[in-house]
Design a protein around this motif. Structure first.
Motif, PDB file in Angstrom:
ATOM      1  N   TYR A  46      35.571  60.629  54.890  1.00 21.94           N
ATOM      2  CA  TYR A  46      36.186  58.805  55.461  1.00 21.94           C
ATOM      3  C   TYR A  46      34.729  58.514  56.137  1.00 21.94           C
ATOM      4  O   TYR A  46      34.828  58.540  56.956  1.00 21.94           O
ATOM      5  CB  TYR A  46      37.745  58.870  55.719  1.00 21.94           C
ATOM      6  N   PRO A  47      34.049  56.971  55.420  1.00 23.73           N
ATOM      7  CA  PRO A  47      33.372  57.260  55.918  1.00 23.73           C
ATOM      8  C   PRO A  47      33.573  56.197  57.358  1.00 23.73           C
ATOM      9  O   PRO A  47      32.411  55.148  58.394  1.00 23.73           O
ATOM     10  CB  PRO A  47      32.955  55.792  55.031  1.00 23.73           C
ATOM     11  N   TYR A  48      34.425  56.306  57.589  1.00 29.32           N
ATOM     12  CA  TYR A  48      34.888  54.869  58.480  1.00 29.32           C
ATOM     13  C   TYR A  48      35.981  55.809  60.037  1.00 29.32           C
ATOM     14  O   TYR A  48      36.277  54.945  60.840  1.00 29.32           O
ATOM     15  CB  TYR A  48      36.147  53.373  58.213  1.00 29.32           C
ATOM     16  N   TRP A 119      34.181  56.446  48.386  1.00 32.83           N
ATOM     17  CA  TRP A 119      33.839  57.940  49.331  1.00 32.83           C
ATOM     18  C   TRP A 119      34.840  59.345  48.656  1.00 32.83           C
ATOM     19  O   TRP A 119      34.075  59.672  48.936  1.00 32.83           O
ATOM     20  CB  TRP A 119      34.630  57.203  50.475  1.00 32.83           C
ATOM     21  N   SER A 185      25.973  50.939  54.718  1.00 32.58           N
ATOM     22  CA  SER A 185      25.090  51.376  54.634  1.00 32.58           C
ATOM     23  C   SER A 185      23.521  50.676  54.507  1.00 32.58           C
ATOM     24  O   SER A 185      24.064  49.204  54.253  1.00 32.58           O
ATOM     25  CB  SER A 185      24.695  52.845  53.557  1.00 32.58           C
TER      26      SER A 185
END
Length: 292
Positions: A46-48, A119, A185
């Motif tokens: 998970y990017p966050y 994601w 990004s």
């Protein structure tokens, strides 16, 4: 600042009650999240989450945001709706154009399309999509194509990811559908600068947002879009305080995206959202944000 209320992980009746309560409290709009399905086993990061694994239980309530927005619009009069964010590359652009145009028509133009690339690789695979690694370029192709399809005029397209003979999609929206792009990004910010009417944030600290806003300004300058009307719509991680709201306003944040777990007493899980408590505590917090 304007106030938007994020409404993830809620059943249909909770969405309805909180949307009506939000309109009564002076909220500008509500944001609806998107996962078409929840894989039982996944390893995608998970990017966050700050490096922490994310729990996405299969029983999490995730109504389709486009269907939900059309239904909720019939129960409200001035409240706006948005997706935050719709995983657009999971959809074909012609079908998505049709769905969004219909929501816009059903809501009287009270809909903003927030998009991202997602994601969760396993979700793409479950839907038979093989474009996960190329999903950013897929979305780059989709965004200008959606605007063309929304004209209601015949559109033919021959691109890297989609190709079709001339088709018309109607009803055409009576006004432009605002597009918001999510992601942090450099590629996402360039996409936002090139194609979007605004940026939508997720779970960030004030310090992180300062860096993102600076990078976004640079991307808009490089794209030559810095003079185009643009809105930053985001929330913050943690407690909502006057000082933190002031910091966001100084950064140029136009709309605060309030999470339901930030309203009322602290809860152990983001999937434990007592609607009655949120309804009762919402007006006071909305007033704090609106006067910041």
């Amino acid at each position: 600042m304007k106030v938007w209320l994020s409404l993830p992980f809620l059943p249909a009746d909770g969405l309805l009650r909180l949307s009506v309560a939000a309109e009564d409290a002076g909220v500008t709009g509500v944001a609806l999240s998107d996962h078409v399905c929840v894989p039982i086993d996944f390893s995608s990061p998970y990017p966050y989450g700050g490096g922490k694994p994310v729990a996405l239980p299969p029983e999490a309530e995730l109504p389709d945001p486009l269907v939900a927005a059309a239904g909720l619009a019939s129960a409200t009069t001035g409240l706006r709706f948005m997706t935050a964010v719709l995983i657009a590359p999971l959809r074909h652009p012609v079908l998505l154009a049709k769905q969004v145009a219909t929501v816009s028509a059903m809501s009287g133009g009270r809909f903003d399309l927030g998009v991202g690339v997602g994601w969760l690789r396993e979700e793409y695979e479950a839907l038979g999509q093989s474009n996960f690694d190329d999903r950013g370029r897929v979305l780059n192709e989709m965004l200008p194509l959606l605007r063309r399809l929304w004209t209601g005029e015949p559109v033919a397209h021959d691109g890297d990811h989609f190709s079709f003979e001339a088709v018309a999609v109607n009803p055409a929206p009576q006004a432009d559908v605002p597009i918001f792009v999510g992601g942090t990004s450099n590629a996402a910010l360039r996409r936002c600068a090139a194609f979007a009417d605004g940026w939508v944030g997720a779970n960030h600290s004030v310090e992180e947002l300062a860096g993102i806003v600076g990078r976004l300004a640079k991307a808009r300058a490089e794209a030559g879009t810095e003079d185009r009307p643009f809105e930053i719509r985001t929330g913050i991680r943690g407690t909502v305080t006057r000082d933190r709201l002031d910091a966001l306003r100084e950064l140029g944040v136009d709309s605060f995206l309030l999470a339901p777990w930030q309203i009322g007493e602290r809860r152990e899980s983001i999937y434990d959202l007592p609607v009655n408590v949120i309804v009762d505590a919402l007006p006071e917090l909305v007033e704090l944000i609106r006067t910041a």
